[in-house]
Design a protein around this motif. Structure first.
Motif, PDB file in Angstrom:
ATOM      1  N   THR A   1      55.582  32.342  26.138  1.00 54.10           N
ATOM      2  CA  THR A   1      54.960  31.074  26.497  1.00 54.10           C
ATOM      3  C   THR A   1      53.446  31.213  26.541  1.00 54.10           C
ATOM      4  OG1 THR A   1      54.964  31.481  28.886  1.00 54.10           O
ATOM      5  CG2 THR A   1      56.975  30.533  27.929  1.00 54.10           C
ATOM      6  N   LEU A   2      52.761  30.086  26.529  1.00 58.59           N
ATOM      7  CA  LEU A   2      51.303  30.099  26.620  1.00 58.59           C
ATOM      8  C   LEU A   2      50.841  30.785  27.907  1.00 58.59           C
ATOM      9  CD1 LEU A   2      50.446  26.483  25.381  1.00 58.59           C
ATOM     10  CD2 LEU A   2      50.355  28.612  24.084  1.00 58.59           C
ATOM     11  N   ASP A   3      51.526  30.505  29.004  1.00 60.49           N
ATOM     12  CA  ASP A   3      51.146  31.114  30.285  1.00 60.49           C
ATOM     13  C   ASP A   3      51.359  32.620  30.268  1.00 60.49           C
ATOM     14  OD1 ASP A   3      50.401  28.692  31.355  1.00 60.49           O
ATOM     15  OD2 ASP A   3      52.304  28.341  32.390  1.00 60.49           O
ATOM     16  N   GLU A   4      52.450  33.065  29.646  1.00 56.94           N
ATOM     17  CA  GLU A   4      52.722  34.499  29.590  1.00 56.94           C
ATOM     18  C   GLU A   4      51.645  35.234  28.797  1.00 56.94           C
ATOM     19  OE1 GLU A   4      57.626  34.417  29.848  1.00 56.94           O
ATOM     20  OE2 GLU A   4      56.612  34.412  27.897  1.00 56.94           O
ATOM     21  N   VAL A   5      51.262  34.665  27.652  1.00 50.48           N
ATOM     22  CA  VAL A   5      50.246  35.310  26.819  1.00 50.48           C
ATOM     23  C   VAL A   5      48.899  35.315  27.529  1.00 50.48           C
ATOM     24  CG1 VAL A   5      49.014  35.228  24.618  1.00 50.48           C
ATOM     25  CG2 VAL A   5      51.455  34.710  24.695  1.00 50.48           C
ATOM     26  N   GLN A   6      48.554  34.183  28.150  1.00 51.82           N
ATOM     27  CA  GLN A   6      47.286  34.129  28.884  1.00 51.82           C
ATOM     28  C   GLN A   6      47.273  35.156  30.007  1.00 51.82           C
ATOM     29  OE1 GLN A   6      46.239  30.268  30.393  1.00 51.82           O
ATOM     30  NE2 GLN A   6      44.399  31.002  31.427  1.00 51.82           N
ATOM     31  N   GLY A   7      48.404  35.326  30.680  1.00 52.19           N
ATOM     32  CA  GLY A   7      48.486  36.310  31.752  1.00 52.19           C
ATOM     33  C   GLY A   7      48.282  37.727  31.247  1.00 52.19           C
ATOM     34  N   ARG A   8      48.818  38.033  30.067  1.00 47.08           N
ATOM     35  CA  ARG A   8      48.632  39.372  29.496  1.00 47.08           C
ATOM     36  C   ARG A   8      47.166  39.618  29.155  1.00 47.08           C
ATOM     37  NH1 ARG A   8      53.300  37.923  25.594  1.00 47.08           N
ATOM     38  NH2 ARG A   8      55.127  38.194  26.937  1.00 47.08           N
ATOM     39  N   ILE A   9      46.523  38.611  28.568  1.00 49.53           N
ATOM     40  CA  ILE A   9      45.109  38.758  28.219  1.00 49.53           C
ATOM     41  C   ILE A   9      44.277  38.994  29.472  1.00 49.53           C
ATOM     42  CG2 ILE A   9      43.082  37.616  27.235  1.00 49.53           C
ATOM     43  CD1 ILE A   9      45.014  36.051  25.429  1.00 49.53           C
ATOM     44  N   SER A  10      44.472  38.141  30.462  1.00 47.59           N
ATOM     45  CA  SER A  10      43.719  38.285  31.707  1.00 47.59           C
ATOM     46  C   SER A  10      44.005  39.622  32.369  1.00 47.59           C
ATOM     47  CB  SER A  10      44.059  37.137  32.666  1.00 47.59           C
ATOM     48  OG  SER A  10      43.640  35.892  32.139  1.00 47.59           O
ATOM     49  N   GLY A  11      45.261  40.081  32.240  1.00 50.01           N
ATOM     50  CA  GLY A  11      45.643  41.339  32.866  1.00 50.01           C
ATOM     51  C   GLY A  11      44.902  42.535  32.288  1.00 50.01           C
ATOM     52  N   VAL A  12      44.819  42.623  30.954  1.00 51.25           N
ATOM     53  CA  VAL A  12      44.141  43.782  30.364  1.00 51.25           C
ATOM     54  C   VAL A  12      42.646  43.734  30.639  1.00 51.25           C
ATOM     55  CG1 VAL A  12      45.872  44.108  28.565  1.00 51.25           C
ATOM     56  CG2 VAL A  12      43.853  42.704  28.068  1.00 51.25           C
ATOM     57  N   LEU A  13      42.072  42.539  30.667  1.00 55.81           N
ATOM     58  CA  LEU A  13      40.649  42.425  30.944  1.00 55.81           C
ATOM     59  C   LEU A  13      40.344  42.785  32.392  1.00 55.81           C
ATOM     60  CD1 LEU A  13      39.811  39.139  28.991  1.00 55.81           C
ATOM     61  CD2 LEU A  13      39.282  41.486  28.319  1.00 55.81           C
ATOM     62  N   ALA A  14      41.170  42.309  33.300  1.00 56.24           N
ATOM     63  CA  ALA A  14      40.950  42.605  34.726  1.00 56.24           C
ATOM     64  C   ALA A  14      41.127  44.100  34.990  1.00 56.24           C
ATOM     65  CB  ALA A  14      41.906  41.796  35.587  1.00 56.24           C
ATOM     66  N   LYS A  15      42.107  44.717  34.369  1.00 59.56           N
ATOM     67  CA  LYS A  15      42.363  46.135  34.590  1.00 59.56           C
ATOM     68  C   LYS A  15      41.205  46.982  34.091  1.00 59.56           C
ATOM     69  CE  LYS A  15      45.731  49.761  33.605  1.00 59.56           C
ATOM     70  NZ  LYS A  15      47.033  50.088  32.944  1.00 59.56           N
ATOM     71  N   ASP A  16      40.642  46.560  32.944  1.00 56.93           N
ATOM     72  CA  ASP A  16      39.545  47.348  32.370  1.00 56.93           C
ATOM     73  C   ASP A  16      38.241  47.128  33.105  1.00 56.93           C
ATOM     74  OD1 ASP A  16      38.391  49.002  30.113  1.00 56.93           O
ATOM     75  OD2 ASP A  16      37.214  47.186  29.919  1.00 56.93           O
ATOM     76  N   ARG A  17      37.953  45.883  33.458  1.00 53.81           N
ATOM     77  CA  ARG A  17      36.650  45.559  34.030  1.00 53.81           C
ATOM     78  C   ARG A  17      36.652  45.479  35.546  1.00 53.81           C
ATOM     79  NH1 ARG A  17      32.463  46.340  31.172  1.00 53.81           N
ATOM     80  NH2 ARG A  17      31.360  44.615  32.168  1.00 53.81           N
TER      81      ARG A  17
END
Length: 216
Positions: free
Chosen positions: A195-211
């Motif tokens: 879903t759109l929400d699932e994909v957005q969550g994955r994107i936000s997750g990798v960015l938050a984890k890195d930064r």
């Protein structure tokens, strides 16, 4: 945060770029939108783009980079998400150098991974209203009930064979761009299915984890 979204046609990068921009106060930068704005405002580069398109020619890297540079200047190189840019190695080399010179380096590239056949399924379900130009998806964005579905058009470039050809060209052209970016900037691959929400969550997750950013 300055990021770029990568992915094949139908991966959903445009939709995800808009969602990220709205959720986190980023400016959404799509070269298609920038071209149309430059043409509408009749800027010198916009006039050049119009001439090239009318002649059936591709817009050169120099012209594309110039239009991106103009827009970045208006943003003072602030927070943004690039959608579908850079598309060539010269564009990638230029944007990294330009942002570095401005003291605003690109923070990350996120590549949405979607299997080719899933892309074919997504795009082959698109339909276009010939009167308004509106694009619908029979599963995710169906036409309104009062619109005659039989009047909608299945465009030739949304036929399965045409989509597969576009994907072949995309993979051939972008493979060297991705290889270059992997060597010079934080590069993340994200599952673009679901879903759109699932994909957005994955994107936000990798960015938050890195930064280490709580808000993204």
């Amino acid at each position: 945060m300055r990021i770029a979204l990568f992915g094949p046609p139908g991966a959903g990068k445009g939709t995800q770029a808009k969602r990220l921009a709205q959720a986190h106060g980023l400016t959404h930068l799509s070269t298609g939108d920038l071209f149309r704005t430059a043409i509408r405002e009749r800027t010198p580069l916009g006039t050049r783009v119009s001439e090239l398109l009318e002649a059936g020619e591709l817009v050169s890297d120099d012209v594309t980079n110039g239009i991106v540079a103009d827009r970045l200047e208006t943003l003072a190189h602030g927070d943004f998400v690039l959608d579908g840019y850079p598309r060539t190695v010269p564009q990638a080399e230029w944007i990294l150098a330009h942002l570095a010179d401005a003291g605003a380096p690109l923070d990350a590239v996120v590549s949405l991974r979607v299997p080719d056949e899933a892309v074919v399924q997504r795009l082959s379900r698109r339909r276009t209203d010939p009167e308004t130009g509106a694009i619908y998806h029979l599963d995710f964005n169906p036409p309104p009930a009062d619109l005659d579905a039989d009047a909608l058009v299945h465009r030739p470039d949304d036929e399965p064979d045409a989509i597969r050809h576009r994907l072949e060209v995309y993979h051939q052209e972008t493979a060297p761009v991705e290889a270059f970016l992997r060597e010079h900037v934080r590069y993340f691959e994200v599952d673009g299915t679901g879903t759109l929400d699932e994909v957005q969550g994955r994107i936000s997750g990798v960015l938050a984890k890195d930064r280490g950013l709580a808000g993204i």
